[in-house]
Design a protein around this motif. Structure first.
Motif, PDB file in Angstrom:
ATOM      1  N   GLY A 186      60.785  44.433  87.575  1.00 23.89           N
ATOM      2  CA  GLY A 186      61.371  43.097  87.755  1.00 23.89           C
ATOM      3  C   GLY A 186      60.454  41.993  87.250  1.00 23.89           C
TER       4      GLY A 186
ATOM      5  N   SER B 177      58.926  38.812  85.448  1.00 23.99           N
ATOM      6  CA  SER B 177      59.325  37.459  85.021  1.00 23.99           C
ATOM      7  C   SER B 177      58.180  36.803  84.275  1.00 23.99           C
ATOM      8  CB  SER B 177      59.674  36.590  86.231  1.00 23.99           C
ATOM      9  OG  SER B 177      60.861  37.033  86.802  1.00 23.99           O
TER      10      SER B 177
ATOM     11  N   GLU C  37      57.018  33.174  82.477  1.00 19.78           N
ATOM     12  CA  GLU C  37      57.343  31.760  82.319  1.00 19.78           C
ATOM     13  C   GLU C  37      56.404  31.156  81.278  1.00 19.78           C
ATOM     14  OE1 GLU C  37      57.287  29.394  85.856  1.00 19.78           O
ATOM     15  OE2 GLU C  37      57.846  27.576  84.761  1.00 19.78           O
TER      16      GLU C  37
ATOM     17  N   SER D 122      55.003  37.237  86.980  1.00 22.78           N
ATOM     18  CA  SER D 122      55.218  37.783  88.324  1.00 22.78           C
ATOM     19  C   SER D 122      56.101  39.021  88.205  1.00 22.78           C
ATOM     20  CB  SER D 122      55.860  36.741  89.239  1.00 22.78           C
ATOM     21  OG  SER D 122      57.151  36.434  88.790  1.00 22.78           O
ATOM     22  N   ASP D 123      56.003  39.887  89.182  1.00 25.32           N
ATOM     23  CA  ASP D 123      56.921  41.029  89.249  1.00 25.32           C
ATOM     24  C   ASP D 123      57.191  41.323  90.717  1.00 25.32           C
ATOM     25  OD1 ASP D 123      54.757  42.480  90.200  1.00 25.32           O
ATOM     26  OD2 ASP D 123      54.393  43.565  88.352  1.00 25.32           O
TER      27      ASP D 123
ATOM     28  N   ASP E 260      52.603  38.052  92.431  1.00 26.51           N
ATOM     29  CA  ASP E 260      52.707  36.874  91.568  1.00 26.51           C
ATOM     30  C   ASP E 260      51.324  36.658  90.971  1.00 26.51           C
ATOM     31  OD1 ASP E 260      52.936  34.480  90.328  1.00 26.51           O
ATOM     32  OD2 ASP E 260      53.800  33.401  92.021  1.00 26.51           O
TER      33      ASP E 260
ATOM     34  N   THR F 141      64.416  40.486  76.104  1.00 32.71           N
ATOM     35  CA  THR F 141      64.892  39.851  77.350  1.00 32.71           C
ATOM     36  C   THR F 141      65.731  40.808  78.207  1.00 32.71           C
ATOM     37  OG1 THR F 141      66.671  38.922  76.013  1.00 32.71           O
ATOM     38  CG2 THR F 141      64.835  37.476  76.527  1.00 32.71           C
TER      39      THR F 141
ATOM     40  N   MET G 190      63.054  41.986  80.819  1.00 34.94           N
ATOM     41  CA  MET G 190      62.353  41.050  81.710  1.00 34.94           C
ATOM     42  C   MET G 190      63.035  39.689  81.689  1.00 34.94           C
ATOM     43  SD  MET G 190      58.963  40.772  79.317  1.00 34.94           S
ATOM     44  CE  MET G 190      58.948  42.541  79.009  1.00 34.94           C
ATOM     45  N   ASN G 191      62.802  38.937  82.766  1.00 34.26           N
ATOM     46  CA  ASN G 191      63.326  37.573  82.818  1.00 34.26           C
ATOM     47  C   ASN G 191      62.349  36.653  82.100  1.00 34.26           C
ATOM     48  OD1 ASN G 191      65.481  38.306  84.575  1.00 34.26           O
ATOM     49  ND2 ASN G 191      63.956  38.429  86.220  1.00 34.26           N
ATOM     50  N   VAL G 192      62.874  35.790  81.271  1.00 39.81           N
ATOM     51  CA  VAL G 192      62.004  34.882  80.523  1.00 39.81           C
ATOM     52  C   VAL G 192      62.470  33.449  80.738  1.00 39.81           C
ATOM     53  CG1 VAL G 192      61.112  34.257  78.249  1.00 39.81           C
ATOM     54  CG2 VAL G 192      61.593  36.636  78.771  1.00 39.81           C
ATOM     55  N   LYS G 193      61.509  32.583  81.035  1.00 34.74           N
ATOM     56  CA  LYS G 193      61.848  31.177  81.274  1.00 34.74           C
ATOM     57  C   LYS G 193      60.944  30.301  80.416  1.00 34.74           C
ATOM     58  CE  LYS G 193      61.925  27.948  85.119  1.00 34.74           C
ATOM     59  NZ  LYS G 193      61.391  27.729  86.450  1.00 34.74           N
TER      60      LYS G 193
END
Lengths: 74, 539
Positions: free
Chosen positions: B381, B383, B385, B436-437, B441, B531, B534-537
């Motif tokens: 999970g 992420s 940023e 973070s996962d 964090d 993507t 993983m979540n990318v912001k």
């Protein structure tokens, strides 16, 4: 006592003790910073304290020797 | 008796220096000390009262922290003109007597405006030492050493107006000795060197008197000194230093001691890594360094056994070592003054480091269970940023730039002020990456700095925390950051600057195996983050 004072001054300015006390001789290594460190060491070694006027007036090795002896004899 | 053991292969030990510095040395003893290290660093002193009598007694302290420093002086300058500024000096000390100004408020107004000016022409660390007023200024790369605490402890002995006409300062020589110690052991090392990351302690006859295997939990002795030492270690662990143990004992005995002895200050949870076995301590140190993914030069090893210390320091000449004898109070004194173990501000995200490293073990287990890398990354999970030119992250980016040794392209040790200037420039961009996962964090773990030149991004620097390495996401973190830098500067071409260093082989391998895949021979760069994994912001 006198020898001990001369030794501190001579070590501080890194000159032989005999040259140090020649009349009118102010070694080149006697500068304002060295002078203060030697004054500090004399005060610490003999547990004496010069006042501010004395500190200003002691501007040669010979004056320092004499002022220290005077303090110790007082 | 506490000794800093500084064995080198030739058997050079710094025992006498350690003994001297922690037994209330006289001014004469400090003056008589002859430093041996080359003066690699230059510190310029801007002053309006004398600093020389502090300098005279500082060299032994600096040498203890393995620092050779050359001090340069400005003329006395109440106006803080900085006309004589040496812009290549490694650090600057502003040594200012506030009583020389008409009022404290006049001093403060002048100080703030002149420091702002200084910051526009000088980006290296600055230490302000105001005498006669407490000053709080929060500016990048500016450290303040207020003297009020020393003055309160010394009372009337702090000042010596009697000697001020010949010393050029109202500070007494006793006060200057205390200040020299603080500057030499704590402040100047903090200006010039990255902080240490880990303390590795022995147990028997170090954290207590006695041998656990022979005396048992009830038979060991905890003196007031040992309690104090343990409190000091706990405080370091709480401040972000990774506390580890290298002890020759039965592992279950140590675990039982840490959990069942109610007099013990330290608990198992305070330790990032316990290396308890009968193997040589050199092996334990190596295991700890690998586990933490840091170099031994970022560690200090504390042990009562000279033989163990000698074996470890012979095997790892860069490691710092402290010999603890019976009086643990002295060990606590050494630790509380040890160069590189003093933190003057909350250091960005040091506190998350321990959790992160422990989580790495969990990640390894998840990886072992996963069928392939894709499943592994999805199950974490992750992420990411990406932020561009975030001025609030400059402090953390600077910390990372100064601490990273393995994954760094050019060893540019950016100060906070240098990053501020890069962020403000239109032709430059500073990209930071936070991670973070599901396990932890990690906070800000990587950054890159790019400069636009003729429609090409010159990648000046790129670095990533060792905490984020080995998770299989280096490509997404680093290449994603570079891509974002290129997009921000509206460039499609990339020029990568890389400088071989003593320990940046992982970064070199990354450039050769990953970065080159996305860089054409004529310099075009293009990368897309997966993507789906993983979540990318982006900010």
């Amino acid at each position: 006592m006198k020898e001990q004072i001369i030794e501190i001054i001579a070590n501080g300015i890194k000159v032989p003790a005999e040259e140090l006390m020649e009349k009118g001789n102010i070694p080149e290594s006697w500068d304002s910073l060295i002078r203060v460190e030697i004054l500090f060491e004399i005060e610490d070694s003999f547990d004496i304290c010069f006042d501010s006027e004395e500190l200003i007036s002691i501007n040669t090795p010979v004056k320092l020797l004499n002022a220290t002896l005077e303090k110790l004899e007082a | 008796m506490i000794r800093l053991i500084n064995f080198d292969v030739g058997g050079n030990m710094n025992i006498e220096l350690q003994e001297l510095l922690f037994s209330s040395p006289t001014r004469k003893q400090l003056l008589d000390y002859t430093p041996t290290l080359p003066k690699k660093y230059t510190v310029q002193v801007f002053r309006n009262h004398s600093f020389e009598f502090v300098e005279h007694t500082i060299y032994a302290y600096l040498e203890y922290g393995q620092l050779g420093v050359n001090f340069e002086y400005s003329g006395y300058d109440d106006t803080l003109s900085f006309i004589e500024l040496n812009t290549v000096a490694d650090a600057l000390i502003l040594w200012l007597d506030v009583s020389r100004y008409h009022s404290e408020s006049q001093f403060r107004d002048l100080l703030i405006s002149r420091i702002k000016y200084l910051r526009s022409i000088y980006t290296k660390p600055v230490l302000l030492v105001p005498f006669g007023a407490e000053v709080c200024i929060n500016m990048p790369s500016l450290l303040v050493f207020n003297l009020q605490e020393i003055q309160a402890a010394m009372g009337s002995a702090f000042l010596d107006e009697r000697a001020s006409a010949i010393t050029g300062t109202s500070l007494s020589r006793k006060a200057m000795l205390v200040i020299a110690k603080e500057l030499g052991l704590r402040y100047i090392p903090a200006l010039l060197r990255p902080a240490l990351k880990a303390v590795v302690v022995d147990f028997d006859n170090t954290l207590y008197s006695g041998v656990l295997g022979e005396d048992g939990i009830c038979g060991i002795q905890l003196t007031d000194g040992h309690i104090r030492l343990q409190k000091q270690l706990k405080k370091l662990a709480e401040s972000g230093i990774m506390l580890c143990a290298a002890s020759k004992n039965e592992p279950q005995d140590i675990v039982e001691l840490l959990e069942k002895n109610s007099d013990f200050v330290l608990r198992q949870s305070d330790f990032t890594k316990l290396c308890i076995s009968w193997q040589p301590k050199t092996q334990s140190i190596q295991e700890i360094a690998q586990y933490l993914n840091i170099g031994v030069d970022s560690m200090v090893f504390v042990d009562d056994n000279i033989g163990e210390l000698k074996a470890v320091t012979m095997a790892f000449p860069q490691i710092k070592a402290i010999h603890a004898e019976e009086d643990a109070n002295k060990t606590a004194d050494v630790l509380s003054n040890f160069p590189g173990l003093t933190f003057f501000a909350t250091e960005g995200q040091m506190l998350s480091r321990k959790d992160d490293i422990i989580s790495n073990e969990e990640r390894k287990k998840i990886m072992a269970k996963a069928d392939n890398k894709t499943d592994y990354l999805k199950s974490l999970g992750i992420s990411l940023e990406f932020q561009k030119n975030n001025i609030n992250s400059a402090k953390r980016i600077s910390e990372l730039a100064n601490k990273t040794n393995q994954f760094i392209f050019n060893y540019k040790r950016y100060s906070e002020a240098e990053l501020y200037r890069s962020i403000e420039r239109e032709d430059m961009v500073v990209i930071s990456v936070s991670l973070s996962d599901i396990l932890s964090d990690s906070g800000l773990i990587a950054a890159c700095v790019g400069r636009k030149e003729n429609d090409v991004v010159i990648l000046e620097e790129c670095f990533m925390s060792c905490r984020a390495m080995g998770r299989g996401i280096e490509d997404a973190v680093i290449l994603g950051a570079i891509q974002y830098a290129a997009e921000t500067l509206a460039c499609k071409m990339l020029h990568v600057c890389f400088q071989d260093g003593p320990r940046n082989a992982p970064a070199k391998l990354f450039v050769e195996t990953y970065l080159r895949k996305y860089l054409t021979a004529d310099g075009y760069f293009s990368y897309q983050i997966p993507t789906e994994l993983m979540n990318v912001k982006y900010d």
